[in-house]
Design a protein around this motif. Sequence first.
Motif, PDB file in Angstrom:
ATOM      1  N   ARG A   1      38.142  26.122  24.849  1.00 40.00           N
ATOM      2  CA  ARG A   1      37.621  27.731  24.778  1.00 40.00           C
ATOM      3  C   ARG A   1      36.729  27.849  25.988  1.00 40.00           C
TER       4      ARG A   1
ATOM      5  N   ILE B   1      46.705  32.396  29.961  1.00 42.69           N
ATOM      6  CA  ILE B   1      45.923  31.102  29.822  1.00 42.69           C
ATOM      7  C   ILE B   1      46.568  30.692  28.520  1.00 42.69           C
TER       8      ILE B   1
ATOM      9  N   THR C   1      46.812  27.241  26.183  1.00 44.68           N
ATOM     10  CA  THR C   1      46.157  26.143  25.687  1.00 44.68           C
ATOM     11  C   THR C   1      47.315  25.246  24.910  1.00 44.68           C
TER      12      THR C   1
ATOM     13  N   ALA D   1      38.451  28.162  29.336  1.00 43.35           N
ATOM     14  CA  ALA D   1      39.152  29.339  29.379  1.00 43.35           C
ATOM     15  C   ALA D   1      38.579  30.559  29.475  1.00 43.35           C
ATOM     16  N   ASP D   2      37.194  30.531  29.215  1.00 40.33           N
ATOM     17  CA  ASP D   2      36.278  31.629  29.341  1.00 40.33           C
ATOM     18  C   ASP D   2      35.933  32.015  30.722  1.00 40.33           C
TER      19      ASP D   2
ATOM     20  N   ALA E   1      39.078  33.308  32.240  1.00 41.31           N
ATOM     21  CA  ALA E   1      39.270  34.817  31.814  1.00 41.31           C
ATOM     22  C   ALA E   1      38.504  35.832  32.629  1.00 41.31           C
TER      23      ALA E   1
ATOM     24  N   ASP F   1      43.944  37.233  33.054  1.00 37.78           N
ATOM     25  CA  ASP F   1      44.683  37.768  31.717  1.00 37.78           C
ATOM     26  C   ASP F   1      44.417  36.703  30.783  1.00 37.78           C
ATOM     27  N   ARG F   2      44.026  36.811  29.625  1.00 39.60           N
ATOM     28  CA  ARG F   2      44.212  35.749  28.730  1.00 39.60           C
ATOM     29  C   ARG F   2      45.596  35.359  28.397  1.00 39.60           C
ATOM     30  N   SER F   3      46.521  36.259  28.345  1.00 41.86           N
ATOM     31  CA  SER F   3      47.989  35.974  27.879  1.00 41.86           C
ATOM     32  C   SER F   3      48.406  34.730  29.095  1.00 41.86           C
TER      33      SER F   3
END
Length: 517
Positions: A227, A242, A244, A230-231, A234, A238-240
């Motif tokens: 996370r 990324i 995991t 990922a931040d 981000a 776009d989070r979509s």
Amino acid sequence: MHTQAGQGIPVPVTITNSTNFDPQKTRTPQRMKKVCCIGAGYVGGPTSAVMATKNPDVSVTVVDYNKDRIEAWKTNELPIYEPDLLDVVQHARDPVAKRIPNLFFSTDVEGAIAEADIILLSVNTPTKSMGHGAGQASELCHLESAVRRIGEVATSDKIIVEKSTVPCKAAETVRDILNATAKPGLNFEILSNPEFLAEGTAVRNLLHPDRILIGSLNTPRGLAAARSLADLYASWVDRSRIITINLYSSELAKLAANALLAQRISSVNALSAMCESLGADIDEVSHCVGLDQRIGPKMLKASVGFGGSCFRKDILSLAYIAESLHLPQVADYWRSIVGINEYQKERFTRRIVKCLYSSLSSKRLAVLGFAYKKDTGDTRETSAITVVNNLINEGANVRVYDPLVEEDRVWEEVLASSDRRETVKQRLSVWPSAYEACADADAVIILTEWDEFSNKISGPGDARGRGGDRTKRVLDWSRVAGLMQKPMYVFDGRNVLDAAPLEKMGFRVESIGKGVV
Ligand SMILES: NC(=O)c1ccc[n+]([C@@H]2O[C@H](COP(=O)([O-])OP(=O)(O)OC[C@H]3O[C@@H](n4cnc5c(N)ncnc54)[C@H](O)[C@@H]3O)[C@@H](O)[C@H]2O)c1
Ligand SMILES: O=c1ccn([C@@H]2O[C@H](COP(=O)(O)OP(=O)(O)O[C@H]3O[C@H](CO)[C@@H](O)[C@H](O)[C@H]3O)[C@@H](O)[C@H]2O)c(=O)[nH]1
């Protein structure tokens, strides 16, 4: 030894007790979050620059033991050429207005490691050149040395990110080294975050990635580390996009992506050989095949063979892993992609020899393009190395021109892969312009798809090839015609030419995968 998949017994995952690691925390509010990137190369430099530009509240320090490289990153003459890279670097390194600098380059590897919360491993992982697995397996000595340094220096918890392309289960190697070298009580979370940028389009790829893969252990700490990374992404992705996933899926997905991309090129190149005998046109075949949405149009361009530092080494690494998992048929399948690539280079040379009356003895051949693809000065694994050496071995005098590759680089590459170094010294020359390379040439051979060489593109640059951005010139083929010996052969190893207008000028154009019936 604890290195490659299938070679060793997996080391148990040891998560030491941490006193100051809070898995719920994704930001460090008290002080600026610090990222250290080890390796200031084609991946480390651009990735860090984009990450810093998009995260003004995060400090990013790129470290390398190569002092010259680091010094160059501090100037406006960056050590690598990538379109738009200087702008991105300057934005974070030398900001204007209210922004404070947050991109730094340093040789103080230890200092940057000690300070960092997140460490990106972006060191080179070439094919092993000696010992067990030589010529196939990935050489992890640089990765190992960087990880050892982390273990020795760290006094706080760290998230360690594999950005380098590594064999599956390399994360276990990293964990094992850290467990053995680090001070007790520290926590290291290891993530796989492979890089998918292609050279020449690195900035675009980094700014608009198809996906960001973050592989982690499925533990609370592993997921928290994922996370945290990922931040950072981000801030601009776009989070979509990324994703995991499992640590080892992520490692394998990188090798798989490169193998599948290279497989497309080898498939098309195999078809190009058929086209030449059948009177078909590979560009038409590729176009028609690519219209099928399940296939798509990209990476279907026939060529004199793929080059670059990644495809060959990553496929060989994948094949080696398959071999070590006792899957010889699978290994053979992957290796055949490299086999076709070698065949394509040899086939191209044979065609040149055949057209030039079966002898290249003392003929002058102008080679246009030495980089492994356009918009880069990188020559690693470029097909030009093999083709130039083949031509020299056939007795030709080879005159090379490339808009970006330095003369020394051409010499180093050709000499390093030749067992006839004295002959190379007599027969190779490097020229500062295409026209000088083409003077009195019996044939022109295009080995890189630089826009400059194409007569399909009317570029914005100076049509006579003087001054300005060297990557924006356009070759005046009628001037080339005036310089060459007759008959004027052009061997287009990248299919960048529209043959008809050139044939009207008297050229004989031989393209890859186009009707030799
Ligand atoms: N080049 C690409 O387009 C690309 C794209 C995706 C992934 N990759 C992968 O990324 C990794 C890096 O590739 P690259 O092309 O940037 O390599 P590179 O050779 O350009 O850069 C690697 C840098 O790491 C430095 N280095 C090595 N060991 C070090 C250590 N212990 N401490 C400090 N510095 C150290 C080297 O001096 C070098 O400058 C490889 O695994 C490669 O497969 C590359
Ligand atoms: O249709 C095509 C596309 C490419 N090539 C050649 O293939 C090689 C590789 O090209 P490309 O993939 O564009 O460049 P790389 O910088 O090598 O990037 C590849 O290797 C990187 C390192 O792993 C990955 O990150 C990228 O996703 C992957 O595309 C070059 O010689 C190209 O000329 C062709 O012959 N035909």
